[in-house]
Design an enzyme around this catalytic site. Structure first.
Site, PDB file in Angstrom:
ATOM      1  N   LYS A 194      31.762  48.783  43.136  1.00 47.10           N
ATOM      2  CA  LYS A 194      33.101  48.718  42.529  1.00 47.10           C
ATOM      3  C   LYS A 194      33.491  47.266  42.292  1.00 47.10           C
ATOM      4  O   LYS A 194      33.502  46.458  43.225  1.00 47.10           O
ATOM      5  CB  LYS A 194      34.149  49.359  43.447  1.00 47.10           C
ATOM      6  CG  LYS A 194      35.468  49.583  42.694  1.00 47.10           C
ATOM      7  CD  LYS A 194      36.641  49.868  43.626  1.00 47.10           C
ATOM      8  CE  LYS A 194      37.372  48.631  44.024  1.00 47.10           C
ATOM      9  NZ  LYS A 194      38.080  47.942  42.943  1.00 47.10           N
ATOM     10  N   GLY A 251      35.629  39.445  49.469  1.00 47.04           N
ATOM     11  CA  GLY A 251      37.049  39.544  49.130  1.00 47.04           C
ATOM     12  C   GLY A 251      37.884  38.893  50.210  1.00 47.04           C
ATOM     13  O   GLY A 251      37.397  38.026  50.948  1.00 47.04           O
ATOM     14  N   THR A 290      40.222  38.250  53.634  1.00 45.58           N
ATOM     15  CA  THR A 290      39.980  38.504  55.060  1.00 45.58           C
ATOM     16  C   THR A 290      40.683  39.776  55.527  1.00 45.58           C
ATOM     17  O   THR A 290      40.132  40.553  56.311  1.00 45.58           O
ATOM     18  CB  THR A 290      40.423  37.268  55.878  1.00 45.58           C
ATOM     19  OG1 THR A 290      39.558  36.187  55.510  1.00 45.58           O
ATOM     20  CG2 THR A 290      40.315  37.495  57.373  1.00 45.58           C
ATOM     21  N   ALA A 291      41.903  40.028  55.029  1.00 47.67           N
ATOM     22  CA  ALA A 291      42.631  41.228  55.466  1.00 47.67           C
ATOM     23  C   ALA A 291      41.869  42.487  55.043  1.00 47.67           C
ATOM     24  O   ALA A 291      41.728  43.443  55.832  1.00 47.67           O
ATOM     25  CB  ALA A 291      44.040  41.228  54.869  1.00 47.67           C
ATOM     26  N   THR A 292      41.338  42.494  53.825  1.00 47.93           N
ATOM     27  CA  THR A 292      40.570  43.671  53.373  1.00 47.93           C
ATOM     28  C   THR A 292      39.290  43.798  54.187  1.00 47.93           C
ATOM     29  O   THR A 292      38.892  44.906  54.580  1.00 47.93           O
ATOM     30  CB  THR A 292      40.226  43.557  51.868  1.00 47.93           C
ATOM     31  OG1 THR A 292      41.354  43.083  51.156  1.00 47.93           O
ATOM     32  CG2 THR A 292      39.776  44.878  51.298  1.00 47.93           C
ATOM     33  N   GLU A 316      31.916  38.743  53.200  1.00 53.33           N
ATOM     34  CA  GLU A 316      32.141  37.362  52.735  1.00 53.33           C
ATOM     35  C   GLU A 316      33.618  37.256  52.414  1.00 53.33           C
ATOM     36  O   GLU A 316      34.092  37.857  51.447  1.00 53.33           O
ATOM     37  CB  GLU A 316      31.294  37.077  51.481  1.00 53.33           C
ATOM     38  CG  GLU A 316      29.804  37.322  51.650  1.00 53.33           C
ATOM     39  CD  GLU A 316      29.169  36.425  52.690  1.00 53.33           C
ATOM     40  OE1 GLU A 316      29.711  35.335  52.956  1.00 53.33           O
ATOM     41  OE2 GLU A 316      28.149  36.823  53.271  1.00 53.33           O
ATOM     42  N   CYS A 356      36.001  30.709  46.221  1.00 52.84           N
ATOM     43  CA  CYS A 356      36.087  30.698  47.696  1.00 52.84           C
ATOM     44  C   CYS A 356      35.571  29.382  48.261  1.00 52.84           C
ATOM     45  O   CYS A 356      35.907  29.031  49.391  1.00 52.84           O
ATOM     46  CB  CYS A 356      35.304  31.871  48.267  1.00 52.84           C
ATOM     47  SG  CYS A 356      33.613  31.914  47.653  1.00 52.84           S
ATOM     48  N   GLU A 365      45.202  30.662  53.138  1.00 53.31           N
ATOM     49  CA  GLU A 365      44.474  30.540  51.873  1.00 53.31           C
ATOM     50  C   GLU A 365      45.422  30.753  50.694  1.00 53.31           C
ATOM     51  O   GLU A 365      46.119  31.767  50.641  1.00 53.31           O
ATOM     52  CB  GLU A 365      43.355  31.589  51.821  1.00 53.31           C
ATOM     53  CG  GLU A 365      42.508  31.454  50.576  1.00 53.31           C
ATOM     54  CD  GLU A 365      41.415  32.512  50.483  1.00 53.31           C
ATOM     55  OE1 GLU A 365      41.690  33.690  50.746  1.00 53.31           O
ATOM     56  OE2 GLU A 365      40.288  32.132  50.120  1.00 53.31           O
TER      57      GLU A 365
HETATM   58  P1  NDP Z   1      40.573  41.680  47.880  1.00 53.50           P
HETATM   59  O1  NDP Z   1      40.144  41.708  49.301  1.00 53.50           O
HETATM   60  O2  NDP Z   1      41.941  42.066  47.541  1.00 53.50           O
HETATM   61  O3  NDP Z   1      39.611  42.604  47.001  1.00 53.50           O
HETATM   62  C1  NDP Z   1      38.217  42.478  46.964  1.00 53.50           C
HETATM   63  C2  NDP Z   1      37.614  43.782  46.495  1.00 53.50           C
HETATM   64  O4  NDP Z   1      37.872  44.793  47.468  1.00 53.50           O
HETATM   65  C3  NDP Z   1      38.214  44.309  45.196  1.00 53.50           C
HETATM   66  O5  NDP Z   1      37.236  44.993  44.466  1.00 53.50           O
HETATM   67  C4  NDP Z   1      39.272  45.262  45.708  1.00 53.50           C
HETATM   68  O6  NDP Z   1      39.666  46.199  44.761  1.00 53.50           O
HETATM   69  C5  NDP Z   1      38.537  45.879  46.870  1.00 53.50           C
HETATM   70  N1  NDP Z   1      39.374  46.517  47.880  1.00 53.50           N
HETATM   71  C6  NDP Z   1      40.693  46.302  48.154  1.00 53.50           C
HETATM   72  N2  NDP Z   1      41.082  47.092  49.179  1.00 53.50           N
HETATM   73  C7  NDP Z   1      39.991  47.805  49.561  1.00 53.50           C
HETATM   74  C8  NDP Z   1      39.746  48.778  50.564  1.00 53.50           C
HETATM   75  N3  NDP Z   1      40.706  49.192  51.393  1.00 53.50           N
HETATM   76  N4  NDP Z   1      38.505  49.294  50.678  1.00 53.50           N
HETATM   77  C9  NDP Z   1      37.519  48.870  49.869  1.00 53.50           C
HETATM   78  N5  NDP Z   1      37.685  47.968  48.890  1.00 53.50           N
HETATM   79  C10 NDP Z   1      38.906  47.436  48.742  1.00 53.50           C
HETATM   80  O7  NDP Z   1      40.222  40.217  47.365  1.00 53.50           O
HETATM   81  P2  NDP Z   1      40.527  39.598  45.941  1.00 53.50           P
HETATM   82  O8  NDP Z   1      39.914  40.466  44.890  1.00 53.50           O
HETATM   83  O9  NDP Z   1      41.973  39.265  45.864  1.00 53.50           O
HETATM   84  O10 NDP Z   1      39.643  38.277  45.986  1.00 53.50           O
HETATM   85  C11 NDP Z   1      40.085  37.061  46.490  1.00 53.50           C
HETATM   86  C12 NDP Z   1      39.553  36.858  47.890  1.00 53.50           C
HETATM   87  O11 NDP Z   1      38.134  36.894  47.895  1.00 53.50           O
HETATM   88  C13 NDP Z   1      39.925  35.502  48.441  1.00 53.50           C
HETATM   89  O12 NDP Z   1      40.351  35.655  49.773  1.00 53.50           O
HETATM   90  C14 NDP Z   1      38.611  34.727  48.407  1.00 53.50           C
HETATM   91  O13 NDP Z   1      38.502  33.709  49.357  1.00 53.50           O
HETATM   92  C15 NDP Z   1      37.630  35.811  48.662  1.00 53.50           C
HETATM   93  N6  NDP Z   1      36.307  35.423  48.209  1.00 53.50           N
HETATM   94  C16 NDP Z   1      35.341  35.142  49.147  1.00 53.50           C
HETATM   95  C17 NDP Z   1      34.086  34.718  48.767  1.00 53.50           C
HETATM   96  C18 NDP Z   1      33.010  34.437  49.773  1.00 53.50           C
HETATM   97  O14 NDP Z   1      31.849  34.372  49.387  1.00 53.50           O
HETATM   98  N7  NDP Z   1      33.331  34.285  51.044  1.00 53.50           N
HETATM   99  C19 NDP Z   1      33.750  34.526  47.346  1.00 53.50           C
HETATM  100  C20 NDP Z   1      34.846  34.851  46.451  1.00 53.50           C
HETATM  101  C21 NDP Z   1      36.068  35.280  46.875  1.00 53.50           C
HETATM  102  P3  NDP Z   1      40.988  45.906  43.875  1.00 53.50           P
HETATM  103  O15 NDP Z   1      40.741  44.626  43.145  1.00 53.50           O
HETATM  104  O16 NDP Z   1      41.052  47.065  43.008  1.00 53.50           O
HETATM  105  O17 NDP Z   1      42.110  45.800  44.858  1.00 53.50           O
END
Ligand code: NDP
Length: 483
Positions: free
Chosen positions: A176, A229, A231-233, A251, A285, A387
């Protein structure tokens, strides 16, 4: 490869609407207008995708490695042949400059497929001999159906960074993308179909994170989750996977420090610090958002940095002179603006930026923000601890190496860090003590796909990249034969 107004899921080799029949809107953040529609998938779509993946798994897992290699190489070739279409779609979805999507995002997505297609041809496992008695060998078998969930900041780049190793090792995937950037994932489905990837090997379910994403994490037949994505997720996903002992690679977020010592190559440091602060609007990130500068060069740094930041061009993602495009969404723009207001309440001084940019004409409703530099904050304030993930950096002076390390490590995150010094001994000492999964010395974002990639503390768990990814997506089984 064609973007479409009504995006479809890619399940069992077919492009299909969500079971609900519902769509939600997809915005172009540079215009603020709806330009396409995303299937609102739920657990029924995920169940169909998992069924298709389970059916495809035996054939894909047993397929000769060089045949899998050829198919994945074809996917890479098709992305390359359609670079312009992919890059355009990525920029429309995310607001990033086409100059970036066409030179970074899409080329790297091809490389991900090529890298893991070739890696699997050379992957081997261990053998341990008990002299005169027995031989152990370790089988590395694919897990089965795995889930890959990625964010919006580097959409196809991070999506393919997960999918390619999962497929290369013989797994079938339910993936996804972010609801904010669905288009290139949809087009990847088209590329896979054209490349001859058997139906069900890769399934792409579009939709909302808490609904479609959570359904992937919850599904009993999904054996592992590779997630990038916030940290909370990540914490939420880990709560679920820990109940069923699913493998998880997480990650997560970062609050990366740049340590700039007085003996650095000032000119090179300046060029790379502008990049590490504001590439992709700071929405990487790995971007450095806390800049620590040794006191003897603090004033010189501040003057030159602010001057150059003020020259950065914000606006039309399709203009070749644009440095920063639009932020990804209205909500994200509001979040970043909220942090700038908070920084002022916390006693910070905005040295430049801090305001939205009016881009006339087609882009007047877009989410554009001037790159922002803030000074005068202590390390413990929220602006320096949380962040922001936008075009906002803070600058702080330091005196000693020990102080710089303590400041850098003084957050809950630990993803990447950057050190600028000409003193090789100091570079090694500091690199050793930084709490981070990645340390760059005198460079930034110089990536070698063979190296381990990931964070410590609340920046994540596990590593991607090279052998780490191939190991994550396989189960080691030891076989001991007595003779
Ligand atoms: P989110 O955590 O909001 O979302 C990441 C993905 O998870 C999206 O596809 C999202 O869908 C999905 N998602 C949300 N809730 C759930 C759930 N309960 N169960 C399963 N999947 C879920 O992050 P962002 O998209 O806002 O991305 C930004 C974040 O990603 C920043 O914190 C950044 O630091 C981090 N990041 C980390 C990297 C690393 O390598 N460490 C690299 C790049 C980014 P939807 O978009 O539909 O909500």
């Amino acid at each position: 490869m064609r973007p479409e107004k009504y995006i479809k899921n890619y399940i069992n080799g077919a492009f299909v609407p969500a079971e609900s029949g519902e769509y939600f809107d997809n915005y172009n953040p540079a215009t603020g207008q709806v330009y396409s529609h995303i299937p609102d998938s739920d657990e029924r779509d995920v169940a169909k995708a998992v069924e298709a993946a389970k059916k495809a798994f035996p054939g894909w897992a047993k397929m000769a490695t060089d045949k899998r290699f050829r198919i994945l190489m074809r996917v890479a070739d098709i992305i390359e042949q359609n670079l312009e279409a992919f890059a355009r779609a990525e920029s429309i979805d995310s607001g990033k400059p086409m100059a970036m999507s066409s030179t970074v995002d899409i080329p790297r997505s091809q490389s991900n497929f090529r890298f893991f297609a070739t890696a699997i041809m050379h992957f081997s496992s261990e053998s341990h001999h008990i002299a005169g008695e027995a031989i152990n060998f370790t089988l590395r078998q694919p897990l089965g159906v795995v889930g890959c969930i990625s964010p919006w900041n580097l959409p196809l780049y991070l999506f393919s960074w997960k999918i390619a190793p999962a497929l290369a090792t013989g797994n079938c995937v339910v993936a996804k993308p972010s609801e904010l950037t669905p288009m290139t994932a949809f087009m990847l489905g088209q590329a896979c179909a054209e490349a001859g990837l058997p139906p069900g090997v890769l399934n792409i379910v579009q939709g909302l994170g808490p609904k479609a994403g959570q359904a992937i994490v919850d599904h009993d037949d999904v054996k592992a989750i590779s997630f990038t994505g916030g940290t909370a997720t990540g914490r939420r996903i880990l709560q679920t996977t820990s109940q069923t002992f699913k493998k998880a690679s997480l990650e997560l977020g970062g609050k990366n420090p740049n340590l700039i010592f007085a003996d650095c190559d000032f000119d090179q440091m300046m060029v790379d610090t502008i990049r590490s602060s504001f590439s992709n609007n700071g929405q990487i990130c790995l971007c450095g958002s806390r800049l620590y500068i040794q006191r003897p060069i603090y004033d010189k740094f501040k003057e030159e940095f602010v001057k150059r930041v003020q020259f950065l061009k914000v606006g039309d993602p399709f203009s070749s002179v644009t440095d920063l495009g639009a932020l990804v969404s209205k909500a994200h723009m509001e979040k970043v603006m909220g942090y700038i207001a908070l920084a002022e309440v916390e006693g910070g001084t905005v040295l430049c930026g801090g305001k939205p940019v009016d881009v006339p004409g087609e882009y007047e409703q877009g989410y554009f923000l001037r790159p922002t530099v803030i000074e005068g904050l202590n390390n413990e304030c929220r602006t320096n601890q949380e962040e922001i993930f936008g075009p906002v950096v803070t600058i702080q002076p330091f005196d000693t190496e020990e102080e710089a390390i303590a400041l850098a490590n003084g957050v809950k995150y630990g993803l990447a860090s950057t050190v600028w010094t000409q003193d090789i001994s100091r570079a090694n000492r500091v690199a050793e003590q930084l709490q981070a999964g990645i340390v760059w010395v005198n460079c930034w974002m110089l990536r070698d796909l063979r190296t381990p990639f990931g964070g410590v503390k609340e920046s994540g768990m596990g590593r991607e990249g090279g052998l780490e990814a191939l190991r994550f997506f396989t189960e080691p089984k030891n076989v001991c034969i007595k003779y």
